[in-house]
Design a protein around this motif. Structure first.
Motif, PDB file in Angstrom:
ATOM      1  N   VAL A 184      -1.363  -6.372  -1.347  1.00 19.29           N
ATOM      2  CA  VAL A 184      -0.374  -7.456  -1.426  1.00 19.29           C
ATOM      3  C   VAL A 184       0.946  -7.011  -0.798  1.00 19.29           C
ATOM      4  O   VAL A 184       1.560  -7.736  -0.004  1.00 19.29           O
TER       5      VAL A 184
ATOM      6  N   MET B 216      -5.964 -13.565  -2.113  1.00 23.03           N
ATOM      7  CA  MET B 216      -5.028 -14.689  -2.193  1.00 23.03           C
ATOM      8  C   MET B 216      -3.866 -14.448  -1.217  1.00 23.03           C
ATOM      9  O   MET B 216      -3.292 -13.369  -1.219  1.00 23.03           O
ATOM     10  N   PRO B 217      -3.524 -15.451  -0.373  1.00 27.12           N
ATOM     11  CA  PRO B 217      -2.408 -15.248   0.564  1.00 27.12           C
ATOM     12  C   PRO B 217      -1.063 -15.351  -0.149  1.00 27.12           C
ATOM     13  O   PRO B 217      -0.863 -16.221  -0.997  1.00 27.12           O
ATOM     14  N   TYR B 218      -0.163 -14.469   0.197  1.00 23.77           N
ATOM     15  CA  TYR B 218       1.202 -14.486  -0.347  1.00 23.77           C
ATOM     16  C   TYR B 218       2.166 -14.718   0.805  1.00 23.77           C
ATOM     17  O   TYR B 218       1.937 -14.260   1.918  1.00 23.77           O
ATOM     18  N   SER B 219       3.279 -15.411   0.522  1.00 24.06           N
ATOM     19  CA  SER B 219       4.267 -15.687   1.556  1.00 24.06           C
ATOM     20  C   SER B 219       4.918 -14.388   2.007  1.00 24.06           C
ATOM     21  O   SER B 219       5.274 -13.550   1.165  1.00 24.06           O
ATOM     22  N   PRO B 220       5.098 -14.226   3.325  1.00 25.32           N
ATOM     23  CA  PRO B 220       5.745 -13.006   3.796  1.00 25.32           C
ATOM     24  C   PRO B 220       7.213 -12.974   3.401  1.00 25.32           C
ATOM     25  O   PRO B 220       7.863 -14.005   3.239  1.00 25.32           O
TER      26      PRO B 220
ATOM     27  N   ARG C 267       4.692  -7.204   6.160  1.00 26.24           N
ATOM     28  CA  ARG C 267       4.193  -6.993   7.518  1.00 26.24           C
ATOM     29  C   ARG C 267       5.195  -7.401   8.605  1.00 26.24           C
ATOM     30  O   ARG C 267       5.232  -6.795   9.677  1.00 26.24           O
ATOM     31  N   SER C 268       6.007  -8.414   8.342  1.00 25.26           N
ATOM     32  CA  SER C 268       6.938  -8.855   9.384  1.00 25.26           C
ATOM     33  C   SER C 268       8.188  -7.986   9.447  1.00 25.26           C
ATOM     34  O   SER C 268       8.977  -8.105  10.386  1.00 25.26           O
TER      35      SER C 268
ATOM     36  N   CYS D   3       2.842 -10.179  -7.370  1.00 24.94           N
ATOM     37  CA  CYS D   3       1.698 -10.768  -8.090  1.00 24.94           C
ATOM     38  C   CYS D   3       2.142 -11.520  -9.340  1.00 24.94           C
ATOM     39  O   CYS D   3       1.458 -12.429  -9.800  1.00 24.94           O
TER      40      CYS D   3
ATOM     41  N   GLN E 287       0.743  -6.899   2.909  1.00 22.61           N
ATOM     42  CA  GLN E 287       0.708  -8.269   3.451  1.00 22.61           C
ATOM     43  C   GLN E 287       2.115  -8.876   3.514  1.00 22.61           C
ATOM     44  O   GLN E 287       2.509  -9.422   4.548  1.00 22.61           O
ATOM     45  N   VAL E 288       2.881  -8.776   2.455  1.00 24.58           N
ATOM     46  CA  VAL E 288       4.179  -9.471   2.421  1.00 24.58           C
ATOM     47  C   VAL E 288       5.258  -8.739   3.229  1.00 24.58           C
ATOM     48  O   VAL E 288       6.257  -9.347   3.613  1.00 24.58           O
TER      49      VAL E 288
END
Ligand SMILES: [Fe+2]
Length: 189
Positions: free
Chosen positions: A83, A1-5, A89-90, A65, A86-87
């Motif tokens: 997760v 599931m994609p999560y907003s960064p 990463r920026s 989550c 992913q969030v």
């Protein structure tokens, strides 16, 4: 599931402040206490800003989550390590992201190669291990040992395992946010 960064440390701080009071699944401390204790263990071990930050934020995925404290009891693996990676990463480079991404695999690795490690884990950590795939087999151990970030992943795992002491006094959230800010600046440089 994609999560907003998460695009700023302010967003990270808000997540920890607002949701960090949740219990750290099956342990007698909160998520925020666990994060601060893991970061302190890294700091006391002389770790780099990046590895202290990884220790500080390694379980952020549990907060993102937004599932209950009893995922393991309910048979849910939230894949929180992926997760968090992913969030964040920026904000951070691989020296922060990869130890976080590997901290569950590091437990599975140590359960396979280190006598006594499995027995040293807390009950909650042993329970989640089963959901996470159990101890690695020999081929998976060999692959894991070749990962370029394996050393920091194993160090992070030790900090994680010891960061479960009820009532331990730690520096405040702001102290580790300042270290995380240095790690962010290094990643953007
Ligand atoms: Fe943890």
């Amino acid at each position: 599931m994609p999560y907003s960064p998460l695009n700023s440390l302010e967003q990270v701080a808000a997540l920890l402040s607002e949701h960090g009071v949740r219990l750290y699944g099956g342990e007698a401390i909160s998520q925020l206490e666990h994060a601060l204790q893991a970061a302190l263990a890294a700091e006391q071990d002389g770790a780099s800003d990046a590895l202290i930050t990884a220790a500080f934020l390694h379980d952020l995925g549990h907060l993102v989550c937004e599932q209950g404290d009893d995922d393991v009891a309910n048979g849910i693996n939230d894949h929180h390590e992926a997760v968090a990676t992913q969030v964040l990463r920026s904000l951070f480079a691989d020296d922060v992201l990869q130890p976080i991404a590997l901290h569950v695999a590091a437990k599975r690795y140590l359960c396979s190669i280190e006598p006594g490690y499995h027995a040293s884990l807390s009950d909650a950590s042993r329970a989640s291990l089963a959901l996470q795939g159990g101890a690695m087999d020999a081929a998976a151990c060999a692959r894991f040992a070749r990962h370029p970030h394996v050393a920091d992943a194993l160090r992070l795992r030790r900090y994680d395992d010891q960061a479960k002491t009820p009532g331990l006094v730690t520096p405040p959230l702001a102290h580790y946010l300042a270290i995380a800010a240095r790690a962010t600046q290094a990643a953007q440089a």
